[in-house]
Design a protein around this motif. Structure first.
Motif, PDB file in Angstrom:
ATOM      1  N   GLU A 207      -5.095   2.231   5.696  1.00  0.00           N
ATOM      2  CA  GLU A 207      -4.535   0.891   5.501  1.00  0.00           C
ATOM      3  C   GLU A 207      -3.419   0.932   4.453  1.00  0.00           C
ATOM      4  O   GLU A 207      -2.367   0.313   4.612  1.00  0.00           O
ATOM      5  CB  GLU A 207      -5.633  -0.074   5.071  1.00  0.00           C
ATOM      6  CG  GLU A 207      -5.150  -1.507   4.879  1.00  0.00           C
ATOM      7  CD  GLU A 207      -6.270  -2.463   4.516  1.00  0.00           C
ATOM      8  OE1 GLU A 207      -5.970  -3.610   4.139  1.00  0.00           O
ATOM      9  OE2 GLU A 207      -7.456  -2.071   4.583  1.00  0.00           O
ATOM     10  N   ARG A 208      -3.656   1.682   3.401  1.00  0.00           N
ATOM     11  CA  ARG A 208      -2.656   1.807   2.334  1.00  0.00           C
ATOM     12  C   ARG A 208      -1.413   2.527   2.863  1.00  0.00           C
ATOM     13  O   ARG A 208      -0.286   2.140   2.566  1.00  0.00           O
ATOM     14  CB  ARG A 208      -3.268   2.580   1.161  1.00  0.00           C
ATOM     15  CG  ARG A 208      -2.548   2.388  -0.174  1.00  0.00           C
ATOM     16  CD  ARG A 208      -3.383   3.036  -1.261  1.00  0.00           C
ATOM     17  NE  ARG A 208      -2.917   2.727  -2.580  1.00  0.00           N
ATOM     18  CZ  ARG A 208      -3.244   1.626  -3.262  1.00  0.00           C
ATOM     19  NH1 ARG A 208      -4.032   0.731  -2.691  1.00  0.00           N
ATOM     20  NH2 ARG A 208      -2.799   1.426  -4.482  1.00  0.00           N
ATOM     21  N   TYR A 209      -1.638   3.560   3.649  1.00  0.00           N
ATOM     22  CA  TYR A 209      -0.529   4.314   4.231  1.00  0.00           C
ATOM     23  C   TYR A 209       0.292   3.429   5.169  1.00  0.00           C
ATOM     24  O   TYR A 209       1.520   3.445   5.134  1.00  0.00           O
ATOM     25  CB  TYR A 209      -1.084   5.509   4.997  1.00  0.00           C
ATOM     26  CG  TYR A 209      -0.040   6.291   5.764  1.00  0.00           C
ATOM     27  CD1 TYR A 209       0.789   7.191   5.121  1.00  0.00           C
ATOM     28  CD2 TYR A 209       0.102   6.130   7.145  1.00  0.00           C
ATOM     29  CE1 TYR A 209       1.749   7.917   5.829  1.00  0.00           C
ATOM     30  CE2 TYR A 209       1.052   6.839   7.858  1.00  0.00           C
ATOM     31  CZ  TYR A 209       1.868   7.735   7.204  1.00  0.00           C
ATOM     32  OH  TYR A 209       2.816   8.441   7.903  1.00  0.00           O
TER      33      TYR A 209
ATOM     34  N   LEU B 204      -5.521   9.512  -0.275  1.00  0.00           N
ATOM     35  CA  LEU B 204      -4.563   9.404   0.832  1.00  0.00           C
ATOM     36  C   LEU B 204      -3.805  10.726   0.996  1.00  0.00           C
ATOM     37  O   LEU B 204      -3.641  11.224   2.114  1.00  0.00           O
ATOM     38  CB  LEU B 204      -3.599   8.251   0.562  1.00  0.00           C
ATOM     39  CG  LEU B 204      -2.584   7.853   1.633  1.00  0.00           C
ATOM     40  CD1 LEU B 204      -2.129   6.410   1.396  1.00  0.00           C
ATOM     41  CD2 LEU B 204      -1.371   8.765   1.660  1.00  0.00           C
TER      42      LEU B 204
ATOM     43  N   ASP C 193      -7.345   2.194  -7.480  1.00  0.00           N
ATOM     44  CA  ASP C 193      -6.100   2.305  -6.724  1.00  0.00           C
ATOM     45  C   ASP C 193      -5.493   3.698  -6.838  1.00  0.00           C
ATOM     46  O   ASP C 193      -5.005   4.265  -5.853  1.00  0.00           O
ATOM     47  CB  ASP C 193      -5.083   1.261  -7.199  1.00  0.00           C
ATOM     48  CG  ASP C 193      -5.454  -0.148  -6.766  1.00  0.00           C
ATOM     49  OD1 ASP C 193      -6.212  -0.280  -5.782  1.00  0.00           O
ATOM     50  OD2 ASP C 193      -4.988  -1.111  -7.400  1.00  0.00           O
TER      51      ASP C 193
ATOM     52  N   ASP D  57      -4.904   6.406  -3.840  1.00  0.00           N
ATOM     53  CA  ASP D  57      -3.620   7.065  -3.583  1.00  0.00           C
ATOM     54  C   ASP D  57      -3.785   8.582  -3.512  1.00  0.00           C
ATOM     55  O   ASP D  57      -3.164   9.253  -2.683  1.00  0.00           O
ATOM     56  CB  ASP D  57      -2.608   6.709  -4.675  1.00  0.00           C
ATOM     57  CG  ASP D  57      -2.063   5.299  -4.529  1.00  0.00           C
ATOM     58  OD1 ASP D  57      -2.098   4.763  -3.407  1.00  0.00           O
ATOM     59  OD2 ASP D  57      -1.605   4.738  -5.547  1.00  0.00           O
TER      60      ASP D  57
ATOM     61  N   SER E  81       0.830   0.341   5.119  1.00  0.00           N
ATOM     62  CA  SER E  81       1.621  -0.683   4.439  1.00  0.00           C
ATOM     63  C   SER E  81       2.696  -0.078   3.538  1.00  0.00           C
ATOM     64  O   SER E  81       3.493  -0.789   2.945  1.00  0.00           O
ATOM     65  CB  SER E  81       0.710  -1.581   3.584  1.00  0.00           C
ATOM     66  OG  SER E  81       0.085  -0.828   2.554  1.00  0.00           O
TER      67      SER E  81
ATOM     68  N   GLU F 215      -9.587   2.978   4.219  1.00  0.00           N
ATOM     69  CA  GLU F 215      -8.776   2.326   3.180  1.00  0.00           C
ATOM     70  C   GLU F 215      -7.477   3.094   2.939  1.00  0.00           C
ATOM     71  O   GLU F 215      -6.423   2.501   2.710  1.00  0.00           O
ATOM     72  CB  GLU F 215      -9.571   2.206   1.884  1.00  0.00           C
ATOM     73  CG  GLU F 215     -10.661   1.136   1.925  1.00  0.00           C
ATOM     74  CD  GLU F 215     -11.074   0.701   0.529  1.00  0.00           C
ATOM     75  OE1 GLU F 215     -10.196   0.553  -0.339  1.00  0.00           O
ATOM     76  OE2 GLU F 215     -12.292   0.521   0.322  1.00  0.00           O
ATOM     77  N   ALA F 216      -7.557   4.422   3.006  1.00  0.00           N
ATOM     78  CA  ALA F 216      -6.359   5.241   2.824  1.00  0.00           C
ATOM     79  C   ALA F 216      -5.364   4.986   3.963  1.00  0.00           C
ATOM     80  O   ALA F 216      -4.156   4.888   3.734  1.00  0.00           O
ATOM     81  CB  ALA F 216      -6.735   6.720   2.768  1.00  0.00           C
TER      82      ALA F 216
END
Length: 211
Positions: free
Chosen positions: A66-68, A23, A16, A20, A70, A63-64
């Motif tokens: 998707e994280r951004y 990202l 994780d 981050d 949310s 994935e980055a």
């Protein structure tokens, strides 16, 4: 191998935390601008570990994103808040973007709204994915504006897509200007001018929808 012991070597990094970090690199340099070397150095992992954990550079980027979406990106690409009037919901997004796009805690602008607008052919799949994310954001914007018809805030003839595209273009423009060095006060003025144009924008959208 003793019973109960897992096969292979455990990852020597926090996935994780590494995501981050990636990202931030992608946000700052863009997909094509961020090399594997840039990513692995920032994440403090080897290329082998990157591929083992994320499959590929494009897999890591997805994935980055998707994280951004949310987290930080929710102000510009996530659904507008459902409560209150459409005017208040759009106003809140514009004002929040004016602040977040220049927050010194992260790179300027929006990671999605202006990312990979043109790229090398081998990265078309990445560009297509980003375009789809923007289409989803626009669909959410249209759906929220359309609720104004139910509440009576907007005429039934209103072209809600026209309103969403207008304010979406304002947000994208603010993102570009933030990347080019515009400050919080300058973006706040843009936001307030766009908010002030609400009645005229809605009137024009109603006229367009009535044709």
């Amino acid at each position: 191998m003793s019973p109960g012991r897992g096969r292979g070597r455990p990852r020597a990094f926090d996935r994780d935390q590494a995501l981050d970090t990636a990202l931030q690199v992608f946000w700052r340099l863009g997909y094509e601008g961020a090399s594997i070397s840039d990513l692995t150095q920032a994440m403090s992992i080897s290329p082998t570990s990157l591929y083992a954990a994320f499959g590929s550079k494009s897999g890591l980027y997805r994935e980055a994103l998707e994280r951004y979406g949310s987290g930080e990106g929710a102000c510009s690409v996530g659904p507008l808040r459902p409560d209150g009037s459409v005017h208040d919901a759009v106003s809140a997004v514009l004002r929040e973007c004016a602040v977040r796009f220049v927050d010194p805690a992260h790179p300027p602008g929006c990671m999605i709204s202006t990312a990979v607008l043109a790229c090398a052919e081998e990265n078309d799949a990445v560009a297509d994915h980003l375009a789809e994310l923007r289409r989803r954001a626009m669909a959410a914007f249209v759906a929220r504006v359309d609720k104004g018809k139910v509440t009576g805030e907007l005429s039934a003839a209103t072209d809600c897509l026209a309103i969403a595209r207008f304010y979406g273009a304002i947000i994208q423009g603010m993102s570009v200007q933030a990347k080019d060095g515009a400050g919080a006060d300058e973006l706040a003025l843009v936001a307030e001018m766009a908010i002030g144009a609400w009645d005229d924008v809605c009137a024009r959208a109603m006229a367009a929808g009535s044709v």
